[in-house]
Design a protein around this motif. Sequence first.
Motif, short mmCIF file in Angstrom:
data_model
loop_
_atom_site.label_atom_id
_atom_site.label_comp_id
_atom_site.label_asym_id
_atom_site.label_seq_id
_atom_site.Cartn_x
_atom_site.Cartn_y
_atom_site.Cartn_z
N TRP A 1 61.21 10.96 -23.71
CA TRP A 1 62.34 10.29 -23.07
C TRP A 1 63.02 11.20 -22.03
O TRP A 1 63.28 10.80 -20.90
N TYR A 2 63.30 12.43 -22.45
CA TYR A 2 63.97 13.35 -21.53
C TYR A 2 63.03 13.78 -20.41
O TYR A 2 61.88 14.14 -20.68
N LYS A 3 63.52 13.73 -19.19
CA LYS A 3 62.74 14.15 -18.02
C LYS A 3 63.15 15.54 -17.57
O LYS A 3 62.43 16.22 -16.83
N TYR A 4 64.32 15.91 -17.96
CA TYR A 4 64.89 17.17 -17.50
C TYR A 4 65.46 17.88 -18.73
O TYR A 4 66.22 17.28 -19.48
N GLY B 1 71.61 2.22 -19.07
CA GLY B 1 70.59 2.52 -20.08
C GLY B 1 69.19 2.31 -19.55
O GLY B 1 68.98 1.51 -18.63
N ARG B 2 68.26 3.05 -20.10
CA ARG B 2 66.86 2.90 -19.70
C ARG B 2 65.97 3.11 -20.90
O ARG B 2 66.39 3.70 -21.90
N ASP B 3 64.71 2.66 -20.77
CA ASP B 3 63.69 2.98 -21.76
C ASP B 3 63.03 4.30 -21.39
O ASP B 3 63.61 5.08 -20.63
N THR B 4 61.85 4.54 -21.88
CA THR B 4 61.22 5.85 -21.64
C THR B 4 60.94 6.11 -20.16
O THR B 4 61.14 7.23 -19.67
N ALA B 5 60.50 5.08 -19.45
CA ALA B 5 60.19 5.28 -18.03
C ALA B 5 61.47 5.49 -17.24
O ALA B 5 62.47 4.80 -17.44
N SER B 6 61.44 6.44 -16.31
CA SER B 6 62.62 6.76 -15.50
C SER B 6 63.13 5.54 -14.76
O SER B 6 64.33 5.40 -14.52
N ASP B 7 62.20 4.67 -14.35
CA ASP B 7 62.58 3.53 -13.53
C ASP B 7 62.71 2.24 -14.34
O ASP B 7 62.54 1.16 -13.82
N SER B 8 63.04 2.40 -15.60
CA SER B 8 63.17 1.21 -16.46
C SER B 8 64.60 0.72 -16.59
O SER B 8 64.86 -0.28 -17.25
N GLY B 9 65.55 1.41 -15.98
CA GLY B 9 66.94 0.94 -16.00
C GLY B 9 67.28 0.24 -14.70
O GLY B 9 66.49 0.22 -13.76
N GLY B 10 68.45 -0.32 -14.64
CA GLY B 10 68.85 -0.97 -13.40
C GLY B 10 70.27 -1.52 -13.48
O GLY B 10 70.79 -2.08 -12.53
N GLY B 11 70.88 -1.37 -14.66
CA GLY B 11 72.26 -1.81 -14.79
C GLY B 11 72.45 -3.03 -15.65
O GLY B 11 73.59 -3.44 -15.89
N THR B 12 71.35 -3.63 -16.16
CA THR B 12 71.53 -4.80 -17.03
C THR B 12 72.13 -4.39 -18.37
O THR B 12 72.76 -5.20 -19.03
N ASN C 1 69.23 12.81 -16.47
CA ASN C 1 68.24 12.05 -17.24
C ASN C 1 68.53 10.55 -17.23
O ASN C 1 67.69 9.76 -17.65
N VAL C 2 69.71 10.18 -16.87
CA VAL C 2 70.10 8.78 -16.80
C VAL C 2 70.93 8.61 -15.54
O VAL C 2 71.57 9.56 -15.09
N THR C 3 70.92 7.40 -14.99
CA THR C 3 71.73 7.13 -13.81
C THR C 3 73.15 6.76 -14.23
O THR C 3 73.37 5.73 -14.87
N LEU C 4 74.08 7.60 -13.90
CA LEU C 4 75.49 7.27 -14.13
C LEU C 4 75.99 6.48 -12.94
O LEU C 4 75.59 6.72 -11.79
N VAL C 5 76.86 5.53 -13.20
CA VAL C 5 77.27 4.60 -12.14
C VAL C 5 78.77 4.55 -11.90
O VAL C 5 79.23 3.94 -10.93
N GLY C 6 79.58 5.16 -12.77
CA GLY C 6 81.02 5.12 -12.55
C GLY C 6 81.79 5.63 -13.74
O GLY C 6 81.22 6.29 -14.62
#
Lengths: 312, 312
Positions: free
Chosen positions: A291-294, B187-198, B214-219
């Motif tokens: 899960w962790y990339k970094y 939140g995301r699953d294992t793939a880095s590009d599995s999140g999107g804000g849903t 490791n995760v996209t923070l949005v605010g």
Amino acid sequence: MQVFKVGHTMSGLVAGVALSGIFSGNALAADAVQAKEAVNKPMMADLIKASKPGDWRPLDLQNTLYLDLPQGRVVIELAPNFAPNHVNNIKALVRENYFDGLVILRSQDNYVVQWGDPTEKKEIKTAKKALAEEFTVNYAASLPFTRLPDADGYASQVGHANGMPAGRDPKTGRAWLAHCYGMVGAGRDTASDSGGGTELYVVTGHAPRQLDRNVTLVGRVMQGMELLSSLPRGTGALGFYEKPEQQVPIKSIRIAADVPAADRTNLEVIRTDTPTFTAIVEAQRNRGGDWYKYAAGYIELCNVPIVVRAQK
Amino acid sequence: MQVFKVGHTMSGLVAGVALSGIFSGNALAADAVQAKEAVNKPMMADLIKASKPGDWRPLDLQNTLYLDLPQGRVVIELAPNFAPNHVNNIKALVRENYFDGLVILRSQDNYVVQWGDPTEKKEIKTAKKALAEEFTVNYAASLPFTRLPDADGYASQVGHANGMPAGRDPKTGRAWLAHCYGMVGAGRDTASDSGGGTELYVVTGHAPRQLDRNVTLVGRVMQGMELLSSLPRGTGALGFYEKPEQQVPIKSIRIAADVPAADRTNLEVIRTDTPTFTAIVEAQRNRGGDWYKYAAGYIELCNVPIVVRAQK
């Protein structure tokens, strides 16, 4: 569901979790500063599963408190080697039933919950109302301390002593407990010697480490933290409940050793002076799995999990 | 009552507080490593009181969300300069009423709350289900950044950008938001590009900084944090609620600019690129007043208060 795939959590007190991928190579891959190397390294859950009985110790019954609330039981282990006089006084307060019928009177968001006597009139019989502070102790030769190699902004050295997060300073020879999530302290007024354990607080938010060496910490919540952290926040100044009916009644506080064996909550805590603990810390510092990339390459004192479980 | 005499708290998001003595001289005085020097220096409350209108900015209505729960409103400001694609996608989800009627489905103690679609079947109309990650951004010349002089274990530099805690690395030219209390991520699953804000989460415990990059923070939650942090903890793995009736229904999420003026929650946040903010940080780093006996001389990124108040 997108769930931060998580390996395992052992207790409410485990900050963060054993998560885990090979860097997937995309537009941002070149920007990753520190790609993960060890995808297959053991994770915390693996290490706990592989641990041996000697990696754990039961809580010290003579220094464990049961805070019984309508919501359930909070188990606190005291730290007599850091605050001997406060611990003795708290135990005296408990044995004269001082806390029974008092209330949780404060819950300030991202800070603390606190309990005590809102009337300030309840008689103290054998215990003392206030004590000289025990902000720091001399650690020479007496205190076990497993030092973290990670730097800390609030202390020249940090680590763990008998399962408690602590700081110390070789220049002065002093050590002290650190205000991490779940730590229990003795509230005081402006004077350093105005506390004594009649009012206790528990850290329920991001570690307020600026309180270190300013208040006497006396122990740590080992189970039931979620009963305290989820209490409604008080709307008065400092998070005090404005109406008496908002206060949470304390059924009783008892010393585990004084409770019949059938009524005890038998827990064990990971020993912090073992290779297993050091391996767990490393598993959290540089996370394995996919899960962790970094990998952070660092762990802050209050993010180190001190795992508690039912006694085996 | 013994109450950690506290000067002032401006918001539930203020970690720790403006507290305040001359060192009283007792048995332990000789052990104090760093006696307080500046008892009379200004405290945070003084600085806020003396602040000028230009020290504050209103929240950006086009990038502010109202998360309306049965318990009340949570106000979130988005950070388009750190996660432009995620912010646009979240706004598209909001505008197609994607979140309305979904639930908070997870509350893990000392970690996060998270909301989303437990059925994973709700139709997404105009928005995207997943996006490439925005873990870090290029900061050259574009991102305002007020650097903290204090060292940090998780980033080579830390500071604040437009009111958000952030890290950056001059070697790579990348910056990222930091997982402090109240930060909101995708939140995301294992793939880095599995999140999107849903599925969005909010940090409700000690800062899990290992999630940075490791995760996209949005605010960040700007008001109403206590509504999230006090939710009962889920008893399932990772703090998921085990029964649907334990989930907290989301009445709606709206963009502030889309809400009639009369229904808005008008807030302003301290500007983090002003001398007033720098003075507040110093007031927290080395506390004045008479309560603190020992000045930390350091402040950790997530202990820096980013004060929010009703718009004046």
